[in-house]
Design a protein around this motif. Structure first.
Motif, PDB file in Angstrom:
ATOM      1  N   UNK A 193       0.816  -1.215   0.000  1.00 13.97           N
ATOM      2  CA  UNK A 193       0.000   0.000   0.000  1.00 13.97           C
ATOM      3  C   UNK A 193       0.847   1.261   0.000  1.00 13.97           C
ATOM      4  N   UNK A 194       2.177   1.130   0.216  1.00 13.12           N
ATOM      5  CA  UNK A 194       3.057   2.295   0.171  1.00 13.12           C
ATOM      6  C   UNK A 194       3.847   2.375  -1.132  1.00 13.12           C
ATOM      7  N   UNK A 195       3.683   1.397  -2.004  1.00 11.46           N
ATOM      8  CA  UNK A 195       4.317   1.458  -3.328  1.00 11.46           C
ATOM      9  C   UNK A 195       3.452   2.358  -4.207  1.00 11.46           C
ATOM     10  N   UNK A 196       3.982   3.509  -4.595  1.00 15.88           N
ATOM     11  CA  UNK A 196       3.206   4.497  -5.342  1.00 15.88           C
ATOM     12  C   UNK A 196       3.180   4.216  -6.841  1.00 15.88           C
ATOM     13  N   UNK A 197       4.230   3.581  -7.339  1.00 12.72           N
ATOM     14  CA  UNK A 197       4.262   3.197  -8.752  1.00 12.72           C
ATOM     15  C   UNK A 197       5.173   1.993  -8.898  1.00 12.72           C
ATOM     16  N   UNK A 198       4.916   1.228  -9.942  1.00  8.33           N
ATOM     17  CA  UNK A 198       5.670  -0.008 -10.140  1.00  8.33           C
ATOM     18  C   UNK A 198       5.756  -0.297 -11.633  1.00  8.33           C
ATOM     19  N   UNK A 199       6.956  -0.467 -12.139  1.00  8.78           N
ATOM     20  CA  UNK A 199       7.167  -0.787 -13.557  1.00  8.78           C
ATOM     21  C   UNK A 199       8.027  -2.042 -13.659  1.00  8.78           C
ATOM     22  N   UNK A 200       7.599  -2.956 -14.505  1.00 11.14           N
ATOM     23  CA  UNK A 200       8.360  -4.182 -14.737  1.00 11.14           C
ATOM     24  C   UNK A 200       9.453  -3.888 -15.756  1.00 11.14           C
ATOM     25  N   UNK A 201      10.688  -4.220 -15.409  1.00 16.76           N
ATOM     26  CA  UNK A 201      11.832  -3.976 -16.281  1.00 16.76           C
ATOM     27  C   UNK A 201      12.123  -5.202 -17.139  1.00 16.76           C
ATOM     28  N   UNK A 202      12.827  -4.988 -18.227  1.00 12.82           N
ATOM     29  CA  UNK A 202      13.214  -6.101 -19.091  1.00 12.82           C
ATOM     30  C   UNK A 202      14.276  -6.984 -18.429  1.00 12.82           C
ATOM     31  N   UNK A 203      15.048  -6.398 -17.543  1.00 15.05           N
ATOM     32  CA  UNK A 203      16.153  -7.123 -16.906  1.00 15.05           C
ATOM     33  C   UNK A 203      15.635  -8.253 -16.025  1.00 15.05           C
ATOM     34  N   UNK A 204      16.226  -9.412 -16.177  1.00 16.79           N
ATOM     35  CA  UNK A 204      15.879 -10.578 -15.363  1.00 16.79           C
ATOM     36  C   UNK A 204      17.043 -10.934 -14.448  1.00 16.79           C
ATOM     37  N   UNK A 205      16.705 -11.623 -13.347  1.00 21.30           N
ATOM     38  CA  UNK A 205      17.750 -12.031 -12.400  1.00 21.30           C
ATOM     39  C   UNK A 205      17.712 -13.549 -12.199  1.00 21.30           C
TER      40      UNK A 205
END
Length: 225
Positions: A193-205
């Motif tokens: 609930x405190x994450x204001x924005x979230x983007x999935x990156x192409x980079x994998x781990x």
């Protein structure tokens, strides 16, 4: 979605309808292309699943076809029913929809398991809603993809983080993302609930994932002093 899962879903869809269902309608329900459904239908028919129909007309399941029974004990079935009920507390729409589908599959092959509502879970919870869809984070965990977050702490200060998401921890009053934080070079936990924005990156781990999961689990399961 893996083919084996998709084939099962197609059978479930056709068992629940009384009129022919077109490949396009099935494709929309399963979020794939009609061409994929045509190929899957050929596979199912080759395996002697009694599906009748063809492209442009629609498909139906002949009466009498049944799936093998689920081999669960009474206690195992009760655990599943309670677990599915508790998912309503998460506020995660995708998980709740999945729970409904699971309950439908159980009802098809073990109707006695859902007849009597003897085990109930309260819908009350204190988990606040947040601006980020939890499904996005769960997919990143499955696909082992890095995330770019804007996070606001308890004091209202915001920071940009690049993290390697490892697990979601469901508490009574919050949902927490456990991750490796590149900024802190350590494991950190972020309330959803405190994450204001979230983007999935192409980079994998993917290469680092097994070691990160093992180290995070050791730290997370360590008893408090």
């Amino acid at each position: 979605m893996e083919r084996s899962t998709r084939l099962f879903e197609i059978i479930q869809l056709l068992r629940g309808v009384t009129a022919p269902m077109t490949a396009s309608a099935i494709a929309v329900a399963l979020e794939v292309t009609p061409r994929t459904i045509y190929r899957d239908m050929a596979v199912l028919q080759a395996r002697r699943v009694p599906i009748e129909g063809e492209a442009g007309i629609g498909y139906v399941m002949r009466a009498g076809f049944d799936l093998p029974p689920l081999m669960f004990s009474a206690e195992e079935m009760e655990a599943i029913v309670v677990g599915l009920s508790l998912l309503g507390r998460t506020g995660d729409n995708a998980l709740q929809q999945a729970a409904t589908r699971v309950a439908g599959k159980i009802a098809c092959v073990r109707p006695e398991a859902t007849r009597a509502a003897t085990l109930l879970a309260s819908s009350w919870h204190a988990i606040p809603a947040g601006p980020v869809d939890p499904d996005t984070i769960r997919r990143a965990i499955r696909e082992e993809q890095c995330l770019s977050l804007t996070y606001e702490n308890a004091e209202g200060l915001r920071s940009a983080r690049k993290v390697r998401p490892l697990a979601l921890v469901y508490y009574v009053d919050s949902i927490v993302l456990g991750a490796w934080c590149d900024l802190r070079a350590d494991f950190r936990h972020f309330r959803l609930d405190r994450i204001q924005s979230c983007a999935v990156l192409e980079e994998r781990f993917t290469a680092q994932a097994p070691a990160l999961h093992a180290a995070w689990r050791r730290q997370h399961e360590r008893p408090a002093p």
